[in-house]
Scaffold this motif. Sequence first.
Motif, mmCIF file in Angstrom:
data_model
loop_
_atom_site.group_PDB
_atom_site.id
_atom_site.type_symbol
_atom_site.label_atom_id
_atom_site.label_comp_id
_atom_site.label_asym_id
_atom_site.label_seq_id
_atom_site.Cartn_x
_atom_site.Cartn_y
_atom_site.Cartn_z
ATOM 1 N N ASN A 148 16.827 -8.664 -1.861
ATOM 2 C CA ASN A 148 16.172 -7.470 -2.375
ATOM 3 C C ASN A 148 15.174 -6.960 -1.342
ATOM 4 O OD1 ASN A 148 17.094 -7.234 -5.344
ATOM 5 N ND2 ASN A 148 16.494 -9.393 -5.185
ATOM 6 N N ALA A 149 14.623 -5.798 -1.602
ATOM 7 C CA ALA A 149 13.621 -5.223 -0.702
ATOM 8 C C ALA A 149 12.498 -4.597 -1.503
ATOM 9 C CB ALA A 149 14.263 -4.174 0.211
ATOM 10 N N VAL A 150 11.327 -4.575 -0.898
ATOM 11 C CA VAL A 150 10.184 -3.839 -1.425
ATOM 12 C C VAL A 150 9.881 -2.721 -0.449
ATOM 13 C CG1 VAL A 150 7.725 -3.920 -1.959
ATOM 14 C CG2 VAL A 150 9.208 -5.819 -2.641
ATOM 15 N N ALA A 151 9.904 -1.490 -0.949
ATOM 16 C CA ALA A 151 9.577 -0.321 -0.125
ATOM 17 C C ALA A 151 8.115 0.013 -0.356
ATOM 18 C CB ALA A 151 10.475 0.857 -0.476
ATOM 19 N N ALA A 152 7.278 -0.420 0.573
ATOM 20 C CA ALA A 152 5.837 -0.279 0.404
ATOM 21 C C ALA A 152 5.355 1.092 0.855
ATOM 22 C CB ALA A 152 5.114 -1.360 1.199
ATOM 23 N N GLY A 153 4.459 1.665 0.073
ATOM 24 C CA GLY A 153 3.798 2.890 0.468
ATOM 25 C C GLY A 153 2.591 2.582 1.337
ATOM 26 N N PRO A 154 1.784 3.583 1.647
ATOM 27 C CA PRO A 154 0.606 3.380 2.497
ATOM 28 C C PRO A 154 -0.365 2.388 1.867
ATOM 29 C CG PRO A 154 1.119 5.719 2.289
ATOM 30 C CD PRO A 154 1.968 5.008 1.286
ATOM 31 N N THR A 155 -0.693 1.346 2.615
ATOM 32 C CA THR A 155 -1.627 0.333 2.132
ATOM 33 C C THR A 155 -2.767 0.157 3.129
ATOM 34 O OG1 THR A 155 -0.415 -1.478 3.187
ATOM 35 C CG2 THR A 155 0.197 -0.929 0.928
ATOM 36 N N GLU A 156 -3.841 -0.405 2.634
ATOM 37 C CA GLU A 156 -5.022 -0.639 3.481
ATOM 38 C C GLU A 156 -4.810 -1.909 4.295
ATOM 39 O OE1 GLU A 156 -7.124 1.573 3.799
ATOM 40 O OE2 GLU A 156 -7.016 2.784 1.980
ATOM 41 N N SER A 157 -3.984 -1.793 5.326
ATOM 42 C CA SER A 157 -3.601 -2.982 6.084
ATOM 43 C C SER A 157 -3.877 -2.877 7.574
ATOM 44 C CB SER A 157 -2.105 -3.251 5.884
ATOM 45 O OG SER A 157 -1.345 -2.158 6.383
ATOM 46 N N GLY A 158 -4.440 -1.783 8.032
ATOM 47 C CA GLY A 158 -4.692 -1.630 9.455
ATOM 48 C C GLY A 158 -3.483 -1.203 10.256
ATOM 49 N N ALA A 159 -2.384 -0.836 9.578
ATOM 50 C CA ALA A 159 -1.151 -0.489 10.295
ATOM 51 C C ALA A 159 -1.287 0.782 11.123
ATOM 52 C CB ALA A 159 0.003 -0.341 9.305
ATOM 53 N N LEU A 160 -2.099 1.720 10.667
ATOM 54 C CA LEU A 160 -2.198 2.987 11.392
ATOM 55 C C LEU A 160 -2.835 2.804 12.763
ATOM 56 C CD1 LEU A 160 -3.231 5.446 8.532
ATOM 57 C CD2 LEU A 160 -1.005 5.249 9.650
ATOM 58 N N THR A 161 -3.880 1.986 12.829
ATOM 59 C CA THR A 161 -4.528 1.753 14.117
ATOM 60 C C THR A 161 -3.848 0.632 14.891
ATOM 61 O OG1 THR A 161 -6.138 0.333 13.019
ATOM 62 C CG2 THR A 161 -6.793 2.613 13.421
ATOM 63 N N GLY A 162 -3.099 -0.208 14.192
ATOM 64 C CA GLY A 162 -2.395 -1.306 14.847
ATOM 65 C C GLY A 162 -0.985 -0.913 15.208
ATOM 66 N N MET A 163 -0.078 -1.014 14.239
ATOM 67 C CA MET A 163 1.336 -0.752 14.489
ATOM 68 C C MET A 163 1.589 0.663 14.988
ATOM 69 S SD MET A 163 4.521 -1.208 11.841
ATOM 70 C CE MET A 163 4.079 0.155 10.765
ATOM 71 N N MET A 164 0.924 1.655 14.385
ATOM 72 C CA MET A 164 1.172 3.047 14.752
ATOM 73 C C MET A 164 0.356 3.508 15.963
ATOM 74 S SD MET A 164 3.550 4.259 12.863
ATOM 75 C CE MET A 164 4.387 4.114 11.285
ATOM 76 N N GLY A 165 -0.638 2.735 16.360
ATOM 77 C CA GLY A 165 -1.375 3.026 17.583
ATOM 78 C C GLY A 165 -2.288 4.232 17.536
ATOM 79 N N LEU A 166 -2.792 4.580 16.364
ATOM 80 C CA LEU A 166 -3.669 5.745 16.244
ATOM 81 C C LEU A 166 -5.128 5.363 16.486
ATOM 82 C CD1 LEU A 166 -2.184 7.414 13.039
ATOM 83 C CD2 LEU A 166 -1.604 7.887 15.415
ATOM 84 N N SER A 167 -5.924 6.355 16.858
ATOM 85 C CA SER A 167 -7.360 6.145 16.960
ATOM 86 C C SER A 167 -7.948 6.068 15.553
ATOM 87 C CB SER A 167 -8.014 7.301 17.717
ATOM 88 O OG SER A 167 -7.974 8.480 16.921
ATOM 89 N N PRO A 168 -9.143 5.499 15.393
ATOM 90 C CA PRO A 168 -9.760 5.455 14.063
ATOM 91 C C PRO A 168 -9.904 6.840 13.444
ATOM 92 C CG PRO A 168 -10.901 3.962 15.546
ATOM 93 C CD PRO A 168 -9.920 4.734 16.386
ATOM 94 N N GLU A 169 -10.189 7.844 14.254
ATOM 95 C CA GLU A 169 -10.341 9.212 13.733
ATOM 96 C C GLU A 169 -9.000 9.757 13.247
ATOM 97 O OE1 GLU A 169 -13.528 7.975 16.257
ATOM 98 O OE2 GLU A 169 -11.389 8.173 16.741
ATOM 99 N N SER B 48 13.657 -14.256 -11.391
ATOM 100 C CA SER B 48 14.335 -12.981 -11.119
ATOM 101 C C SER B 48 15.781 -13.213 -10.685
ATOM 102 C CB SER B 48 13.579 -12.211 -10.032
ATOM 103 O OG SER B 48 12.275 -11.887 -10.463
ATOM 104 N N ALA B 49 16.395 -14.250 -11.224
ATOM 105 C CA ALA B 49 17.701 -14.704 -10.753
ATOM 106 C C ALA B 49 18.841 -13.710 -10.976
ATOM 107 C CB ALA B 49 18.055 -16.035 -11.425
ATOM 108 N N TRP B 50 18.609 -12.672 -11.794
ATOM 109 C CA TRP B 50 19.697 -11.710 -12.034
ATOM 110 C C TRP B 50 19.406 -10.375 -11.354
ATOM 111 C CZ3 TRP B 50 22.087 -8.552 -16.423
ATOM 112 C CH2 TRP B 50 23.482 -8.650 -16.383
ATOM 113 N N VAL B 51 18.539 -10.388 -10.360
ATOM 114 C CA VAL B 51 18.182 -9.171 -9.622
ATOM 115 C C VAL B 51 18.583 -9.347 -8.176
ATOM 116 C CG1 VAL B 51 16.312 -7.629 -8.924
ATOM 117 C CG2 VAL B 51 16.213 -8.763 -11.152
#
Length: 251
Positions: free
Chosen positions: A177-198, A234-237
Amino acid sequence: MMSGLKDKVVIVTGGSSGIGRAAALDFAELGAKVIVTARRAAALEEAASIHPNITALVADVASPEDAERTVGKAIETWGRLDVLVNNAGAGAILPLAEVTAERIASIFAVNVIGPSLLAAAALPHLIATKGAIVNISSTFGHKPGAGLSHYAASKAALEHLTRCWALELAPHGIRVNAVAAGPTESGALTGMMGLSPEQAAAIKAQEREQIPLKRRGNPEEVARWIVQLAEPASAWVTGQVLAVDGGLGLT
């Protein structure tokens, strides 16, 4: 309190921060033995220190050698593997005019090739335990976004791998299965996406306006659904992509 995960063995990639770290802690608190992987040793060791059931392994999901090494660590340490959580991700705000073969390849190496090689390495052991795979996608795996085409395409690929693997592995009793996560407070924008804090702050404000529930999520709110899909109850999912995104995918 769920108890079906007690003494199960779980691998969580990208487990040094954000959703991966929160999921690792949830698994550990339910009695599972957890290996968390990431590339940064210091952050990884700090994440592992939060619970005695969590073990750190420095590994890069984009490295074919590290797939075998990661699974081997679980088998060497505990003799089994029950759950693989493909959480590590790579991305970039990458307009079409700026694409290069190298940048496209780097995104797909982490988001598509890495999970595939890990799942393949884990397969004999998951067959033995009738285990589960949980892939971590994004709202943009099924929702278009300007400047996100190759990140979004890689997550769309991961979602379709989820469905295909679910069919292929069902005869072995393995659920995918998969979880499609929306925007979370995880630091991804400045980390993975490489954006400045602004830049990150501006995008966060835009996202809050677009999300129907008017806020970004917390890693713990996504992690609980990762654990739920891995839970034997969750054996039937199988073959499902669960959106946990405050309704963003509906807009």
